[in-house]
Design a protein around this motif. Sequence first.
Motif, short mmCIF file in Angstrom:
data_model
loop_
_atom_site.label_atom_id
_atom_site.label_comp_id
_atom_site.label_asym_id
_atom_site.label_seq_id
_atom_site.Cartn_x
_atom_site.Cartn_y
_atom_site.Cartn_z
N MET A 1 30.86 57.80 47.88
CA MET A 1 30.90 56.85 48.99
C MET A 1 29.98 57.33 50.11
O MET A 1 29.99 58.49 50.49
N SER A 2 29.19 56.41 50.64
CA SER A 2 28.32 56.75 51.75
C SER A 2 29.13 57.08 53.00
O SER A 2 30.05 56.35 53.36
N ARG A 3 28.78 58.18 53.67
CA ARG A 3 29.46 58.55 54.91
C ARG A 3 29.26 57.48 55.98
O ARG A 3 30.13 57.25 56.84
N ALA A 4 28.12 56.77 55.91
CA ALA A 4 27.84 55.74 56.91
C ALA A 4 28.85 54.60 56.85
O ALA A 4 29.16 53.97 57.85
N LEU A 5 29.39 54.34 55.65
CA LEU A 5 30.36 53.26 55.50
C LEU A 5 31.66 53.56 56.22
O LEU A 5 32.41 52.64 56.55
N LYS A 6 31.96 54.82 56.45
CA LYS A 6 33.23 55.19 57.07
C LYS A 6 33.04 55.65 58.52
O LYS A 6 33.97 56.13 59.14
N SER A 7 31.85 55.48 59.06
CA SER A 7 31.58 55.95 60.42
C SER A 7 31.66 54.79 61.40
O SER A 7 31.71 53.62 61.02
N GLU A 8 31.63 55.12 62.71
CA GLU A 8 31.64 54.10 63.75
C GLU A 8 30.23 53.63 64.11
O GLU A 8 30.06 52.90 65.09
N LEU A 9 29.25 54.02 63.32
CA LEU A 9 27.88 53.60 63.57
C LEU A 9 27.74 52.10 63.31
O LEU A 9 28.15 51.59 62.28
N LEU A 10 27.17 51.38 64.29
CA LEU A 10 26.99 49.94 64.17
C LEU A 10 25.54 49.57 64.37
O LEU A 10 24.80 50.25 65.08
N HIS A 11 25.14 48.45 63.75
CA HIS A 11 23.78 47.95 63.88
C HIS A 11 23.81 46.51 64.34
O HIS A 11 24.78 45.78 64.08
N ASP A 12 22.75 46.08 65.01
CA ASP A 12 22.64 44.70 65.47
C ASP A 12 22.85 43.73 64.30
O ASP A 12 22.33 43.95 63.20
N GLY A 13 23.60 42.69 64.56
CA GLY A 13 23.82 41.66 63.56
C GLY A 13 25.01 41.88 62.66
O GLY A 13 25.38 40.98 61.89
N MET A 14 25.62 43.07 62.72
CA MET A 14 26.78 43.33 61.88
C MET A 14 27.97 42.47 62.30
O MET A 14 28.12 42.11 63.46
N ARG A 15 28.83 42.16 61.32
CA ARG A 15 30.08 41.44 61.57
C ARG A 15 31.22 42.45 61.39
O ARG A 15 31.40 42.99 60.29
N VAL A 16 31.97 42.67 62.44
CA VAL A 16 32.98 43.74 62.43
C VAL A 16 34.33 43.18 62.86
O VAL A 16 34.46 42.61 63.94
N GLY A 17 35.33 43.37 62.01
CA GLY A 17 36.68 42.99 62.35
C GLY A 17 37.40 44.13 63.04
O GLY A 17 37.35 45.27 62.56
N LEU A 18 38.03 43.86 64.16
CA LEU A 18 38.81 44.86 64.90
C LEU A 18 40.28 44.60 64.63
O LEU A 18 40.83 43.57 65.04
N TYR A 19 40.91 45.53 63.94
CA TYR A 19 42.31 45.36 63.54
C TYR A 19 43.14 46.40 64.29
O TYR A 19 43.16 47.57 63.94
#
Length: 200
Positions: A1-19
């Motif tokens: 699994m990519s570490r980036a997938l589990k990090s708080e790093l965000l990029h412009d245009g991403m869709r992020v659900g806050l739960y």
Amino acid sequence: MSRALKSELLHDGMRVGLYGGSFDPVHKAHRHVARTALKRLNLDRIWWMVSPGNPLKTHAPASLDHRVAAVEQAMPEPRHVISTLEARLHTRTTIDLITHLQTRYPRVHFVWIMGADGLKDFHRWKNWRAIAQRIPICVIARPGDAIKARLSPAARHLSPSRICDRHAKTLALGKPPGWTYLTEPLHPEASRVMRANASS
């Protein structure tokens, strides 16, 4: 699994659900809500915002470290990020958390995720109307809460801005206020456990 997938790093245009929640303890209903939102809203990430405590609950939760570890164990899947940002910001209100994230990441498309139990009590949240004006909201049905949630003061107030579930994938890109109510078939065993959790 990519570490980036589990990090708080965000990029412009991403869709992020806050739960958000205390997740004390985390259980099948929580996992169902997160997985349903990720799939039905076509999100890039779900951020589990593990809160220091819930001001609407009278009892103190288990320690933050304990709850974070439990959620990490329960959701090892890619694209589910376990965050303690609320504690690090020393904030206890959802409106302050959302304002911080939208200010820091103005080109990320955030959606607030909650179970139907959250909608039932949403009118008791601090500045709940302001929350609805700032961020799209997705509500996931949970056994035992559906009728009360859909008849709640917040649901009635926000009814003009409700989006049909068939268009849920457009929610993250829409301009608030906007919300949708999603149902998702459950495996019978998961449904039984969720009903038990909802009634406890």
